[in-house]
Design a protein around this motif. Structure first.
Motif, mmCIF file in Angstrom:
data_model
loop_
_atom_site.group_PDB
_atom_site.id
_atom_site.type_symbol
_atom_site.label_atom_id
_atom_site.label_comp_id
_atom_site.label_asym_id
_atom_site.label_seq_id
_atom_site.Cartn_x
_atom_site.Cartn_y
_atom_site.Cartn_z
ATOM 1 N N PHE A 17 0.820 -1.206 0.000
ATOM 2 C CA PHE A 17 0.000 0.000 0.000
ATOM 3 C C PHE A 17 0.860 1.265 0.000
ATOM 4 C CE2 PHE A 17 -2.759 3.291 1.762
ATOM 5 C CZ PHE A 17 -3.796 3.226 0.837
ATOM 6 N N SER A 18 1.969 1.236 0.684
ATOM 7 C CA SER A 18 2.875 2.376 0.674
ATOM 8 C C SER A 18 3.380 2.642 -0.743
ATOM 9 C CB SER A 18 4.045 2.127 1.627
ATOM 10 O OG SER A 18 4.942 3.200 1.579
ATOM 11 N N ALA A 19 3.766 1.587 -1.460
ATOM 12 C CA ALA A 19 4.231 1.737 -2.845
ATOM 13 C C ALA A 19 3.088 2.209 -3.737
ATOM 14 C CB ALA A 19 4.807 0.419 -3.351
ATOM 15 N N PHE A 20 1.897 1.629 -3.583
ATOM 16 C CA PHE A 20 0.719 2.026 -4.354
ATOM 17 C C PHE A 20 0.422 3.509 -4.141
ATOM 18 C CE2 PHE A 20 -3.932 2.556 -4.632
ATOM 19 C CZ PHE A 20 -4.170 2.092 -5.913
ATOM 20 N N SER A 21 0.481 3.955 -2.907
ATOM 21 C CA SER A 21 0.210 5.355 -2.582
ATOM 22 C C SER A 21 1.226 6.292 -3.218
ATOM 23 C CB SER A 21 0.198 5.558 -1.071
ATOM 24 O OG SER A 21 -0.874 4.834 -0.506
ATOM 25 N N GLY A 22 2.441 5.812 -3.416
ATOM 26 C CA GLY A 22 3.475 6.627 -4.035
ATOM 27 C C GLY A 22 3.214 6.953 -5.497
ATOM 28 N N GLN A 74 11.904 -3.771 -8.953
ATOM 29 C CA GLN A 74 11.667 -4.194 -7.565
ATOM 30 C C GLN A 74 11.458 -3.001 -6.629
ATOM 31 O OE1 GLN A 74 12.024 -7.444 -5.759
ATOM 32 N NE2 GLN A 74 11.354 -6.259 -4.017
ATOM 33 N N LYS A 75 12.215 -1.933 -6.834
ATOM 34 C CA LYS A 75 12.090 -0.769 -5.948
ATOM 35 C C LYS A 75 10.734 -0.081 -6.084
ATOM 36 C CE LYS A 75 14.033 2.621 -9.053
ATOM 37 N NZ LYS A 75 14.710 3.854 -9.173
ATOM 38 N N ASN A 76 10.079 -0.221 -7.240
ATOM 39 C CA ASN A 76 8.773 0.391 -7.459
ATOM 40 C C ASN A 76 7.611 -0.506 -7.036
ATOM 41 O OD1 ASN A 76 9.903 2.719 -8.499
ATOM 42 N ND2 ASN A 76 9.876 1.939 -10.589
ATOM 43 N N SER A 77 7.888 -1.785 -6.879
ATOM 44 C CA SER A 77 6.842 -2.739 -6.489
ATOM 45 C C SER A 77 7.414 -3.730 -5.472
ATOM 46 C CB SER A 77 6.292 -3.456 -7.718
ATOM 47 O OG SER A 77 7.339 -4.049 -8.462
ATOM 48 N N PRO A 78 7.805 -3.233 -4.305
ATOM 49 C CA PRO A 78 8.550 -4.048 -3.346
ATOM 50 C C PRO A 78 7.796 -5.236 -2.751
ATOM 51 C CG PRO A 78 7.898 -1.986 -2.330
ATOM 52 C CD PRO A 78 7.557 -1.888 -3.792
ATOM 53 N N ALA A 79 6.481 -5.227 -2.741
ATOM 54 C CA ALA A 79 5.741 -6.336 -2.141
ATOM 55 C C ALA A 79 5.098 -7.243 -3.184
ATOM 56 C CB ALA A 79 4.677 -5.810 -1.191
ATOM 57 N N LEU A 80 5.375 -6.981 -4.455
ATOM 58 C CA LEU A 80 4.807 -7.804 -5.520
ATOM 59 C C LEU A 80 5.362 -9.212 -5.431
ATOM 60 C CD1 LEU A 80 2.972 -7.675 -8.018
ATOM 61 C CD2 LEU A 80 5.021 -7.155 -9.347
ATOM 62 N N SER A 81 4.477 -10.192 -5.483
ATOM 63 C CA SER A 81 4.876 -11.590 -5.398
ATOM 64 C C SER A 81 4.203 -12.340 -6.536
ATOM 65 C CB SER A 81 4.443 -12.170 -4.049
ATOM 66 O OG SER A 81 4.701 -13.541 -3.986
ATOM 67 N N GLY A 82 4.916 -12.553 -7.607
ATOM 68 C CA GLY A 82 4.326 -13.208 -8.772
ATOM 69 C C GLY A 82 3.917 -12.183 -9.815
ATOM 70 N N ALA A 83 3.499 -12.704 -10.945
ATOM 71 C CA ALA A 83 3.155 -11.844 -12.082
ATOM 72 C C ALA A 83 1.728 -11.312 -11.962
ATOM 73 C CB ALA A 83 3.299 -12.633 -13.376
ATOM 74 N N PRO A 84 1.553 -10.015 -12.135
ATOM 75 C CA PRO A 84 0.212 -9.449 -12.137
ATOM 76 C C PRO A 84 -0.578 -9.900 -13.370
ATOM 77 C CG PRO A 84 1.837 -7.747 -11.724
ATOM 78 C CD PRO A 84 2.578 -8.969 -12.169
ATOM 79 N N LYS A 85 -1.868 -10.034 -13.192
ATOM 80 C CA LYS A 85 -2.775 -10.331 -14.307
ATOM 81 C C LYS A 85 -3.622 -9.070 -14.494
ATOM 82 C CE LYS A 85 -6.683 -13.156 -15.619
ATOM 83 N NZ LYS A 85 -7.674 -14.128 -15.158
#
Length: 92
Positions: A17-22, A74-85
């Motif tokens: 959420f912190s990354a999303f808010s950024g 990775q720095k822009n999406s630090p909590a991403l785990s797996g490929a987004p659909k």
């Protein structure tokens, strides 16, 4: 109205959420009219995001931005785990 519908697993909600808010300003500049962030009631580590746009072109352009600038780093999406659909949906 057109919706960019995104789903993906995450490792930690607060970090995500912190990354999303950024990227709030980037979403505004891209033409996002409204957004919703949800998760399944039994899985806080899976996120569903709906971003509403006026046109499919705006949604496609923002999806390209996400794929090339956000999800690819990775720095822009630090909590991403797996490929987004992601799917662009149009209302009837």
């Amino acid at each position: 109205m057109v919706t960019l519908h995104i789903e993906h697993p995450i490792t930690d909600y607060e970090t995500w959420f912190s990354a999303f808010s950024g990227f709030t300003e980037a979403r505004r500049r891209a033409g996002v009219r409204d957004h919703r962030v949800q998760h399944p009631v039994d899985d806080r580590r899976y996120i569903v995001i709906d971003l509403d746009f006026d046109t499919a072109g705006e949604a496609a352009t923002f999806l390209d931005f996400l794929q090339s600038r956000v999800w690819a780093a990775q720095k822009n999406s630090p909590a991403l785990s797996g490929a987004p659909k992601a799917t662009i949906l149009e209302s009837f």
